[in-house]
Design an enzyme around this catalytic site. Structure first.
Site, PDB file in Angstrom:
ATOM      1  CB  THR A   1       3.493 -10.334  -2.530  1.00  0.00           C
ATOM      2  OG1 THR A   1       2.581  -9.760  -1.608  1.00  0.00           O
ATOM      3  CG2 THR A   1       4.877 -10.366  -1.905  1.00  0.00           C
TER       4      THR A   1
ATOM      5  CD  GLU B   1      -2.990 -18.160  -6.090  1.00  0.00           C
ATOM      6  OE1 GLU B   1      -2.658 -16.990  -6.285  1.00  0.00           O
ATOM      7  OE2 GLU B   1      -3.674 -18.505  -5.119  1.00  0.00           O
TER       8      GLU B   1
HETATM    9  C1  5RP Z   1      -4.331 -14.846  -4.885  1.00  0.00           C
HETATM   10  C2  5RP Z   1      -3.556 -15.177  -3.671  1.00  0.00           C
HETATM   11  C3  5RP Z   1      -2.509 -14.195  -3.266  1.00  0.00           C
HETATM   12  O1  5RP Z   1      -1.290 -14.839  -3.204  1.00  0.00           O
HETATM   13  C4  5RP Z   1      -2.852 -13.656  -1.929  1.00  0.00           C
HETATM   14  O2  5RP Z   1      -4.163 -13.097  -2.000  1.00  0.00           O
HETATM   15  C5  5RP Z   1      -1.859 -12.583  -1.474  1.00  0.00           C
HETATM   16  O3  5RP Z   1      -2.000 -11.454  -2.240  1.00  0.00           O
HETATM   17  P1  5RP Z   1      -1.152 -10.137  -1.971  1.00  0.00           P
HETATM   18  O4  5RP Z   1       0.261 -10.478  -2.296  1.00  0.00           O
HETATM   19  O5  5RP Z   1      -1.742  -9.104  -2.901  1.00  0.00           O
HETATM   20  O6  5RP Z   1      -1.349  -9.762  -0.536  1.00  0.00           O
HETATM   21  O7  5RP Z   1      -3.715 -16.174  -3.039  1.00  0.00           O
HETATM   22  O8  5RP Z   1      -5.328 -15.815  -5.125  1.00  0.00           O
END
Ligand code: 5RP
Length: 237
Positions: free
Chosen positions: A32, A106
């Site tokens: 995303t 993050e």
């Molecule tokens: C990575 C994360 C991502 O934000 C989370 O896994 C969501 O990923 P996606 O947008 O592919 O569903 O925390 O460490």
């Protein structure tokens, strides 16, 4: 593009309205967030002067490829907003993150930002966190001891046994950008995320965990009905 991917894209498009030319922007990780970075890259190509602070090497490579300026981390004193995805979010804007393995960076970057805007498709919305396995980043040294302590902490807070799995990638332990490994805790419903967060954070060997509590200010949720805003201020006209 799958239908789910169009919802992720729509949430990312809505997040572009939350950033402005001239800002320093935390860049999340995952499928995303990748849409958001693409869209921001297009703004930069059109003349915007922003600085990106990537939450992973993968996002850094994408941003660099799009010409988004990336200052050295020590040159960054303020981050206006971080835009990132999530694995789960609840009605109180509490998150599970780290499915992509980038939870430590993050959390550091979101924690240093004035605002955290989360973008997600509607499959990520839950009543109670915990269906998604909770990622816990740990140092490899003393791993079995740390796993025992994690098991005890989860049992104490949740009142049941929790399956703990060392995350694998290509037949080996997955290693994070920070050189750590990840234990995925299959918790089931986490009724008191704050209590679990506190118990996990107190374990030596745990670097961080994927519960992001009190950090997200706004969640933009893409779905069949368009993009819904949860929390935050009303959208700019
Ligand atoms: C990575 C994360 C991502 O934000 C989370 O896994 C969501 O990923 P996606 O947008 O592919 O569903 O925390 O460490």
């Amino acid at each position: 593009m799958s239908e789910q991917d169009t919802w992720k894209r729509a949430a990312a498009e809505a997040a572009i309205a939350e950033v402005q030319d001239g800002m320093t922007i935390g860049l999340g990780t995952g499928s995303t967030a990748k849409h958001f970075v693409d869209l921001l890259g297009a703004r930069v190509a059109g003349g915007w002067q922003v600085r990106g602070v990537p939450t992973s090497e993968a996002t850094a490579a994408q941003a660099r490829g799009l010409g988004i300026p990336l200052p050295e981390f020590h040159e960054v004193d303020e981050i206006d907003v971080t835009v990132d995805g999530a694995d789960e979010f609840d009605g109180e804007l509490r998150l599970i993150k780290g499915g992509g393995g980038a939870l430590l960076r993050e959390k550091i970057i979101a924690g240093a930002s004035r605002r955290m805007v989360v973008i997600a498709d509607d499959s990520k919305e839950v009543e109670t966190l915990g269906q998604f396995p909770l990622p816990i980043e740990v140092v490899p040294f003393g791993l079995p001891l740390t796993v025992t302590a994690l098991s005890n902490a989860c049992r104490f807070v949740l009142g049941r046994e929790v399956e703990l799995k060392l995350r694998q990638a290509e037949g080996k332990a997955f290693v994070t950008d920070g050189g750590h490994v990840i234990i995925d805790a299959h918790c089931g419903a986490i009724e008191q995320p704050e209590a679990l967060a506190m118990a996990l954070a107190g374990i030596p060997g745990v670097v961080d965990h994927g519960l992001f509590l009190g950090m997200a200010e706004l969640v933009l949720v893409g779905g069949p009905e368009g993009v819904r805003r949860i929390g935050g201020m009303p959208a700019r006209p």
